[in-house]
Motif scaffolding. Sequence first.
Motif, PDB file in Angstrom:
ATOM      1  N   VAL A   1       0.839  -1.202   0.000  1.00 56.78           N
ATOM      2  CA  VAL A   1       0.000   0.000   0.000  1.00 56.78           C
ATOM      3  C   VAL A   1       0.872   1.250   0.000  1.00 56.78           C
ATOM      4  CG1 VAL A   1      -1.654   1.347   1.327  1.00 56.78           C
ATOM      5  CG2 VAL A   1      -1.974  -1.118   1.101  1.00 56.78           C
ATOM      6  N   ILE A   2       1.884   1.277   0.866  1.00 54.68           N
ATOM      7  CA  ILE A   2       2.769   2.446   0.945  1.00 54.68           C
ATOM      8  C   ILE A   2       3.431   2.710  -0.399  1.00 54.68           C
ATOM      9  CG2 ILE A   2       4.901   3.350   1.959  1.00 54.68           C
ATOM     10  CD1 ILE A   2       4.134   1.896   4.554  1.00 54.68           C
ATOM     11  N   THR A   3       3.977   1.662  -1.019  1.00 56.03           N
ATOM     12  CA  THR A   3       4.709   1.857  -2.275  1.00 56.03           C
ATOM     13  C   THR A   3       3.775   2.168  -3.443  1.00 56.03           C
ATOM     14  OG1 THR A   3       4.743  -0.561  -2.613  1.00 56.03           O
ATOM     15  CG2 THR A   3       6.663   0.442  -1.557  1.00 56.03           C
ATOM     16  N   LYS A   4       2.555   1.649  -3.417  1.00 56.89           N
ATOM     17  CA  LYS A   4       1.604   1.964  -4.478  1.00 56.89           C
ATOM     18  C   LYS A   4       1.150   3.415  -4.383  1.00 56.89           C
ATOM     19  CE  LYS A   4       1.110  -2.047  -6.600  1.00 56.89           C
ATOM     20  NZ  LYS A   4       1.497  -2.221  -8.024  1.00 56.89           N
ATOM     21  N   VAL A   5       0.902   3.881  -3.162  1.00 60.05           N
ATOM     22  CA  VAL A   5       0.395   5.239  -2.977  1.00 60.05           C
ATOM     23  C   VAL A   5       1.498   6.271  -3.176  1.00 60.05           C
ATOM     24  CG1 VAL A   5      -0.590   6.857  -1.295  1.00 60.05           C
ATOM     25  CG2 VAL A   5      -1.484   4.537  -1.459  1.00 60.05           C
ATOM     26  N   LYS A   6       2.675   6.007  -2.604  1.00 59.80           N
ATOM     27  CA  LYS A   6       3.751   7.000  -2.634  1.00 59.80           C
ATOM     28  C   LYS A   6       4.663   6.865  -3.854  1.00 59.80           C
ATOM     29  CE  LYS A   6       2.597   8.951   1.247  1.00 59.80           C
ATOM     30  NZ  LYS A   6       2.080  10.338   1.278  1.00 59.80           N
ATOM     31  N   GLU A   7       4.693   5.706  -4.473  1.00 61.53           N
ATOM     32  CA  GLU A   7       5.504   5.458  -5.672  1.00 61.53           C
ATOM     33  C   GLU A   7       6.955   5.880  -5.459  1.00 61.53           C
ATOM     34  OE1 GLU A   7       3.113   7.496  -8.622  1.00 61.53           O
ATOM     35  OE2 GLU A   7       2.083   5.619  -9.134  1.00 61.53           O
ATOM     36  N   LYS A   8       7.453   6.868  -6.206  1.00 63.13           N
ATOM     37  CA  LYS A   8       8.862   7.253  -6.093  1.00 63.13           C
ATOM     38  C   LYS A   8       9.136   8.132  -4.880  1.00 63.13           C
ATOM     39  CE  LYS A   8       9.984   6.749 -10.979  1.00 63.13           C
ATOM     40  NZ  LYS A   8      10.571   7.372 -12.196  1.00 63.13           N
ATOM     41  N   LYS A   9       8.120   8.350  -4.078  1.00 61.27           N
ATOM     42  CA  LYS A   9       8.290   9.058  -2.805  1.00 61.27           C
ATOM     43  C   LYS A   9       8.297   8.080  -1.625  1.00 61.27           C
ATOM     44  CE  LYS A   9       6.377  13.535  -4.207  1.00 61.27           C
ATOM     45  NZ  LYS A   9       5.330  14.557  -3.949  1.00 61.27           N
ATOM     46  N   ALA A  10       8.382   6.793  -1.924  1.00 56.03           N
ATOM     47  CA  ALA A  10       8.496   5.768  -0.876  1.00 56.03           C
ATOM     48  C   ALA A  10       9.938   5.307  -0.824  1.00 56.03           C
ATOM     49  CB  ALA A  10       7.570   4.590  -1.174  1.00 56.03           C
ATOM     50  N   ILE A  11      10.595   5.515   0.314  1.00 56.89           N
ATOM     51  CA  ILE A  11      12.012   5.183   0.419  1.00 56.89           C
ATOM     52  C   ILE A  11      12.253   4.128   1.482  1.00 56.89           C
ATOM     53  CG2 ILE A  11      12.650   7.484  -0.383  1.00 56.89           C
ATOM     54  CD1 ILE A  11      13.501   8.140   2.463  1.00 56.89           C
ATOM     55  N   LEU A  12      13.188   3.268   1.188  1.00 61.64           N
ATOM     56  CA  LEU A  12      13.545   2.179   2.092  1.00 61.64           C
ATOM     57  C   LEU A  12      14.646   2.639   3.047  1.00 61.64           C
ATOM     58  CD1 LEU A  12      13.074  -0.844   2.700  1.00 61.64           C
ATOM     59  CD2 LEU A  12      14.809  -1.362   0.977  1.00 61.64           C
ATOM     60  N   VAL A  13      14.477   2.331   4.331  1.00 55.57           N
ATOM     61  CA  VAL A  13      15.519   2.583   5.324  1.00 55.57           C
ATOM     62  C   VAL A  13      15.755   1.296   6.103  1.00 55.57           C
ATOM     63  CG1 VAL A  13      15.025   5.046   5.597  1.00 55.57           C
ATOM     64  CG2 VAL A  13      13.843   3.390   7.060  1.00 55.57           C
ATOM     65  N   SER A  14      16.925   1.185   6.704  1.00 54.25           N
ATOM     66  CA  SER A  14      17.175  -0.003   7.520  1.00 54.25           C
ATOM     67  C   SER A  14      16.689   0.199   8.946  1.00 54.25           C
ATOM     68  CB  SER A  14      18.672  -0.341   7.538  1.00 54.25           C
ATOM     69  OG  SER A  14      19.396   0.626   8.280  1.00 54.25           O
ATOM     70  N   ASP A  15      16.846   1.415   9.486  1.00 58.39           N
ATOM     71  CA  ASP A  15      16.620   1.691  10.910  1.00 58.39           C
ATOM     72  C   ASP A  15      17.392   0.684  11.761  1.00 58.39           C
ATOM     73  OD1 ASP A  15      15.678   3.169  13.021  1.00 58.39           O
ATOM     74  OD2 ASP A  15      13.743   2.147  13.123  1.00 58.39           O
TER      75      ASP A  15
END
Length: 395
Positions: A256-270
């Motif tokens: 859902v996050i990646t579909k909605v945000k597309e290229k504004k969804a970024i992966l972090v490790s935390d």
Amino acid sequence: MESVIYGRHYQTLLPISISIRNGFIKEIQRLQEPNKEKSLPIIAPGLVDLQINGSFGIDFNSDDVTVEKVITITQKLWETGVTTFFPTIITNSKEKISEYLHIILEACDRNLRVNSTIKGIHIEGPFISPLDGPRGAHASHYVRKPEWAFVEEWQEIAQGRIKLITISPEWGGSVEFIKKCVEQQLVVAIGHTAATTKQIDEAVKAGARLSTHLGNGSHTTLPRHPNYLWDQLAQEDLWASYIADGFHLPDSVIKVITKVKEKKAILVSDAVSLSGLEPGQYETHIGGKVHLTEEGKLHLADNPKILAGSAQMLIKGVQNLVSKGVLSLEEAWEAASIYPSNLVNLDVQKGIKEEAVADLVLFESNENGFIIRQTIKDGKLVFNSGIEVHEGWSQ
């Protein structure tokens, strides 16, 4: 001096050569040697991690952190394909945060390659929600309302290296605080929050640009709607970071996050300090006794249901997304490299393009996952597992 590397482009998997001169990509050519195609590693942009608390037994938020340890963790991160990262300082006293900033700054001043790899610092707290759940593992007695004087002092110590700050806009005065941050070119993230719909909307209008590890640092139960997760997802101007270690979020939420945000969804490790270590029982200064499982899950020793942080590196998140079919290799890799670089306006990661900075990773993919073979930072070979896919290297 010019060097040349050979591999398969991460987007097409077709064989290419990349010529590098003075730290930049000068030429990219398609190879016409099909017999070599399968034996070549994949070439991809260097990974960019905007939220990492530590790894390999080193914690940026521990009193035993030293300049030498900051240098060590940077070198170890090269081995995992990370060419740029933001050390993340979490909620603490003003004095302790200042102390950790001094150490990171000194490491950058002492080592040019460390300085080139640490392109910013992420301050996560202490201006977050005081409530149980949204506060997460952050120490409650250090949580406080936003104060610009604190940031000014920290930024002076860091000599302008603070680039990202996570706050909760539920505090009075948050709008004014965010505006001051934006004026000083700080990226403001909403995280560890119990903010209302109105507060989130006002924060975004004031210039907040990111949701920090969306879906985590929240209450265990929420109203169906409205709630601060839906509110942040619905904000078109708000980017979102997320953790894909396989434990913090179910695949359905990441989709859902990646579909909605597309290229504004970024992966972090935390990632926390136990990332990169062997499975087993550990004692930590934040969570106490914890257990790191064979699968990479980190939880409280006496309660497997309560996570004690993320214990996997960024490359593992990319691998998880690809292996589960949540994202393609191209999408997952760019979510961990090009997209975060775009968010914080870094020139270091624009991808595999002529005239781009030569921050590159060569890796193989097999049944055991992704195996990093070489990491190149500013055109220099900073990690090499021993394979020969280059000519004319000057390290």
